[in-house]
Design a protein around this motif. Structure first.
Motif, short mmCIF file in Angstrom:
data_model
loop_
_atom_site.label_atom_id
_atom_site.label_comp_id
_atom_site.label_asym_id
_atom_site.label_seq_id
_atom_site.Cartn_x
_atom_site.Cartn_y
_atom_site.Cartn_z
N TYR A 22 56.43 25.72 7.13
CA TYR A 22 55.35 25.93 6.19
C TYR A 22 54.49 27.10 6.66
CZ TYR A 22 52.91 23.18 9.76
OH TYR A 22 52.41 22.72 10.95
N VAL A 23 53.71 27.62 5.74
CA VAL A 23 52.81 28.73 6.02
C VAL A 23 51.66 28.21 6.88
CG1 VAL A 23 51.35 30.48 4.93
CG2 VAL A 23 53.45 29.74 3.82
N PRO A 24 51.17 29.02 7.84
CA PRO A 24 50.07 28.55 8.70
C PRO A 24 48.88 28.06 7.87
CG PRO A 24 50.92 30.63 9.51
CD PRO A 24 51.61 30.37 8.21
N THR A 25 48.27 27.00 8.31
CA THR A 25 47.08 26.47 7.62
C THR A 25 45.90 27.39 7.91
OG1 THR A 25 47.89 24.22 7.85
CG2 THR A 25 45.53 24.51 7.40
N PRO A 26 45.23 27.90 6.87
CA PRO A 26 44.10 28.82 7.10
C PRO A 26 42.86 28.07 7.58
CG PRO A 26 44.35 28.41 4.76
CD PRO A 26 45.48 27.69 5.43
N SER A 27 41.89 28.85 8.04
CA SER A 27 40.59 28.30 8.40
C SER A 27 39.52 28.94 7.53
CB SER A 27 40.28 28.56 9.87
OG SER A 27 40.24 29.96 10.14
N ILE A 28 38.46 28.21 7.23
CA ILE A 28 37.40 28.71 6.34
C ILE A 28 36.05 28.65 7.05
CG2 ILE A 28 37.04 26.44 5.25
CD1 ILE A 28 36.48 27.96 2.62
N THR A 29 35.28 29.71 6.93
CA THR A 29 33.92 29.77 7.46
C THR A 29 33.02 30.38 6.40
OG1 THR A 29 34.41 31.92 8.47
CG2 THR A 29 34.60 29.96 9.89
N ALA A 30 31.72 30.27 6.59
CA ALA A 30 30.75 30.77 5.61
C ALA A 30 29.90 31.87 6.24
CB ALA A 30 29.87 29.64 5.10
N GLU A 31 29.44 32.79 5.40
CA GLU A 31 28.44 33.78 5.77
C GLU A 31 27.32 33.72 4.76
OE1 GLU A 31 30.08 37.68 6.13
OE2 GLU A 31 31.38 37.17 7.81
N PRO A 32 26.11 33.34 5.18
CA PRO A 32 25.70 33.04 6.56
C PRO A 32 26.28 31.71 7.03
CG PRO A 32 23.90 32.62 5.04
CD PRO A 32 24.98 33.23 4.22
N THR A 33 26.30 31.54 8.37
CA THR A 33 26.96 30.37 8.95
C THR A 33 26.26 29.07 8.61
OG1 THR A 33 25.70 30.77 10.99
CG2 THR A 33 27.92 31.71 10.86
N ARG A 103 59.18 31.40 -1.74
CA ARG A 103 57.82 31.04 -2.11
C ARG A 103 57.41 29.77 -1.36
NH1 ARG A 103 55.58 30.05 -8.28
NH2 ARG A 103 53.41 29.63 -7.71
N LYS A 104 56.33 29.89 -0.57
CA LYS A 104 55.85 28.75 0.20
C LYS A 104 54.33 28.75 0.20
CE LYS A 104 59.78 29.04 3.38
NZ LYS A 104 60.18 29.33 4.79
N LYS A 105 53.74 27.58 0.16
CA LYS A 105 52.29 27.42 0.21
C LYS A 105 51.87 26.76 1.52
CE LYS A 105 51.15 27.18 -4.71
NZ LYS A 105 50.53 26.38 -5.78
N SER A 106 50.70 27.14 1.99
CA SER A 106 50.15 26.50 3.18
C SER A 106 49.49 25.18 2.80
CB SER A 106 49.11 27.41 3.82
OG SER A 106 47.93 27.43 3.03
N GLN A 107 49.16 24.43 3.82
CA GLN A 107 48.29 23.28 3.61
C GLN A 107 46.87 23.80 3.38
OE1 GLN A 107 49.21 19.97 3.51
NE2 GLN A 107 51.30 20.84 3.52
N PRO A 108 46.01 23.08 2.65
CA PRO A 108 44.62 23.54 2.48
C PRO A 108 43.87 23.49 3.80
CG PRO A 108 44.93 21.36 1.52
CD PRO A 108 46.28 21.84 1.90
N SER A 109 42.91 24.37 3.91
CA SER A 109 42.06 24.40 5.11
C SER A 109 41.18 23.15 5.17
CB SER A 109 41.18 25.64 5.08
OG SER A 109 40.21 25.52 4.04
N ASP A 110 40.49 22.99 6.28
CA ASP A 110 39.46 21.96 6.34
C ASP A 110 38.39 22.26 5.31
OD1 ASP A 110 40.80 20.73 8.42
OD2 ASP A 110 39.69 21.81 9.98
#
Length: 459
Positions: A22-33, A103-110
Motif C-alpha cells: 500500500y501507499v505510505p500513510t500520510p501525516s497531517i499538521t496545521a499552520e498555525p500549529t 492505482r493504489k490509495k493510502s490509508q487516511p492520516s490521523d
C-alpha cells in the motif's frame, strides 16, 4: 506434478503479497500549529505524503472530501481554507493515491481537529493593489494586518490559494519578487499571524492584487479614420488599432491612463473603435494597447498618442433607407445612405452597444450597397454615415437612424404565407355569401307579400 504445484503456489503468494502493498500513510499538521481558526480567517493544512512522484492528494472533513490536488513532485501538499465559519470546525484527514504502476490509495492520516473561535479575524491589506511590471523587473509586496506578526503570501488561481515561497523575504511583512517573467503574472493575496487571547491564528485574506508582466511584445499602431483626425459636433470618428500579433487578445482604447473601450478580438489584426455623438469634450489624446490572453496574460506597451480635433461645426445628418425591412432567406437587399455630400458613405452593424464596420459583398455606388442571398444570421440593426468636406478638411457626418433588418427562415415564411392565404380565403367566402343571403331574403319577402294579397278561399 508436485514441484509444478509448489511453483504455482509460490507465484500466487507473491501476487497476493504485491496486492497487499500500500501507499505510505500520510501525516497531517496545521499552520498555525494551534489548529485554531477565527471567523473569516484562514487555516492551512500540510499533508506530508512521503511520495516524490505524481499523485493525487485528498483532504477530508469528517467523511466529506473537500479538496483534491494533483501533485507532480513535491511530497508535501498544502491545503488552504479561507473565509472560515463555525461550519469549518471538525476533524480533518488527508490521504494520497498513485496511478503508476497500478492505482493504489493510502490509508487516511490521523485526524486533526480544527477548533473555531467566535472572534472575527482582523483584515489584511496587500500593497500595491495592482501592478504592471516589465519582464525582468522587480516588485515589492507589503502585507499589513492589525496586530499582525509574520505575514504570508499566496497565489490565487482557479479558486485556490497556494502558498508562495519564491519571493525574497525582506522582513516579516514584505517580500520582493525578482526578475519577473510571464509565468509570474496572476493574482496574489496575503494574511498574517495574529495573537488572540494567547492563541495564534491567521487573519482574514487580503484584497487580491493583480500582477501583469509586460513582455517585449510589439506595441500597436493607432490611426484615425478619416486620417485628418478631425471630428464635427454630433459626428463620428473611427479609431483604428492595428495589433501585430495574431491570436486571442483584448484590445483597449485609452484617454490618458483611463480605459474607455475594450474589444475582444479573436483573429483580426485591426480593431475599430467607433466614437459617436462627438462634442468638444471628445477632443483628447488617444492611445491603444492589447493584452494577449493565452496561454498566459501579457500586456503590450501603449501605442503612440494621437490627438482628436473637434471643429465647432454641426455634423450633417445621415439617413439610412429603408428604415425597417422584413425579407425571407435568400433574398437580396439594397441599402442607401443619404447625406448632404458627394463623397463615399460607410455602413455599420450595431450589436451589444457597439458599432462594427460592415464590409458589403457589393458596392453599387458611393452611397448604396447590396446584401445578396440574405441569411437568418444577417438579422440585426444597421446604420451609416458619410464622408463630408468642411473648410477643405474631411470628416464624418452624424450617424444615421438604426435600420432593423429581419430575415425570416424559409419554413416560417411559408407558414406565415399559408396562414395569410387561409385568412384571405375565409374573408372572400364570407364576402361572396353576404350578397346571396341578402338576395334570398328579398325574394322570400316578396313572395310573402304576394301570397298575403290573394283571396283567403284560395289558401
Amino acid at each position: 506434478m508436485l514441484p509444478v504445484f509448489i511453483l504455482l503456489l509460490l507465484g500466487r503468494l507473491a501476487e497476493i503479497g504485491k496486492a497487499r502493498e500500500y501507499v505510505p500513510t500520510p501525516s497531517i499538521t496545521a499552520e498555525p500549529t494551534s489548529a485554531t481558526g477565527l471567523q473569516g480567517g484562514i487555516m492551512t493544512f500540510k499533508c506530508n505524503t512521503g511520495i516524490d512522484g505524481e499523485k493525487r492528494v485528498y483532504l477530508f472533513r469528517g467523511s466529506e472530501k473537500i479538496f483534491e490536488v494533483l501533485s507532480m513532485s513535491e511530497p508535501v501538499v498544502f491545503f488552504t481554507l479561507a473565509n472560515l465559519t463555525w461550519k469549518s470546525g471538525g476533524m480533518y484527514r488527508c490521504m494520497s493515491e498513485i496511478s503508476q504502476p497500478k492505482r493504489k490509495k493510502s490509508q487516511p492520516s490521523d485526524a486533526l481537529r480544527l477548533t473555531m473561535l467566535g472572534i472575527q479575524a482582523p483584515l489584511s491589506i496587500l500593497r500595491p493593489p495592482a501592478a504592471e511590471v516589465s519582464k525582468g523587473g522587480n516588485l515589492n509586496m507589503i502585507c499589513t494586518a492589525n496586530a499582525g506578526d509574520k505575514c504570508f503570501f499566496s497565489t490565487y488561481r482557479d479558486n485556490r490559494y497556494s502558498q508562495f515561497h519564491l519571493g525574497k523575504r525582506r522582513n516579516n511583512t514584505s517580500i520582493s519578487m525578482l526578475n519577473l517573467t510571464r509565468s509570474d503574472a496572476g493574482n496574489y493575496t496575503c494574511y498574517c499571524l495574529v495573537e488572540v487571547n494567547g492563541i495564534f491564528a491567521f487573519s482574514a485574506p487580503s484584497n487580491l492584487m493583480e500582477l501583469t508582466v509586460i513582455e517585449n511584445i510589439p506595441k500597436p499602431n493607432i490611426t484615425f479614420e478619416p486620417t485628418s483626425g478631425i471630428g464635427l459636433q454630433g459626428g463620428v470618428i473611427l479609431v483604428k488599432c492595428e495589433v501585430p500579433i495574431a491570436g486571442e487578445k483584448l484590445v483597449s482604447l485609452l484617454t490618458g491612463s483611463k480605459k474607455i473601450f475594450d474589444i475582444l478580438s479573436l483573429a483580426e489584426p485591426a480593431v475599430f473603435f467607433t466614437l459617436t455623438n462627438l462634442s468638444s469634450t471628445s477632443a483628447r489624446n488617444y492611445r491603444c494597447m492589447y493584452e494577449m490572453l493565452l496561454p498566459k496574460k501579457s500586456k503590450s506597451g501603449p501605442s503612440d498618442e494621437i490627438q482628436l480635433t473637434i471643429l465647432d461645426v454641426q455634423a450633417p445628418l445621415s439617413i439610412l433607407h429603408p428604415s425597417s425591412v422584413k425579407v425571407t432567406e435568400g433574398s437580396n437587399l439594397h441599402f442607401t445612405c443619404i447625406a448632404d455630400t458627394k463623397h463615399k458613405c460607410f455602413f455599420y452593424e450595431y450589436s451589444d452597444e457597439e458599432y462594427s464596420p460592415y464590409q458589403p459583398a457589393e458596392e453599387r455606388n458611393k452611397t448604396t450597397i447590396s446584401m445578396p442571398n440574405l441569411r437568418h444570421c444577417d438579422t440585426g440593426h444597421y446604420a451609416c454615415h458619410c464622408l463630408v468636406e468642411v473648410n477643405g478638411s474631411f470628416a464624418f457626418s452624424a450617424l444615421s437612424n438604426l435600420m432593423t433588418l429581419t430575415v425570416i427562415e424559409g419554413d416560417k415564411a411559408m407558414s406565415e404565407k399559408t396562414e395569410t392565404d387561409v385568412s384571405h380565403g375565409g374573408l372572400l367566402v364570407i364576402a361572396m355569401a353576404v350578397p346571396v343571403l341578402l338576395g334570398l331574403i328579398v325574394i322570400f319577402a316578396v313572395l310573402a307579400i304576394c301570397l298575403s294579397k290573394k283571396d283567403p278561399d284560395q289558401h
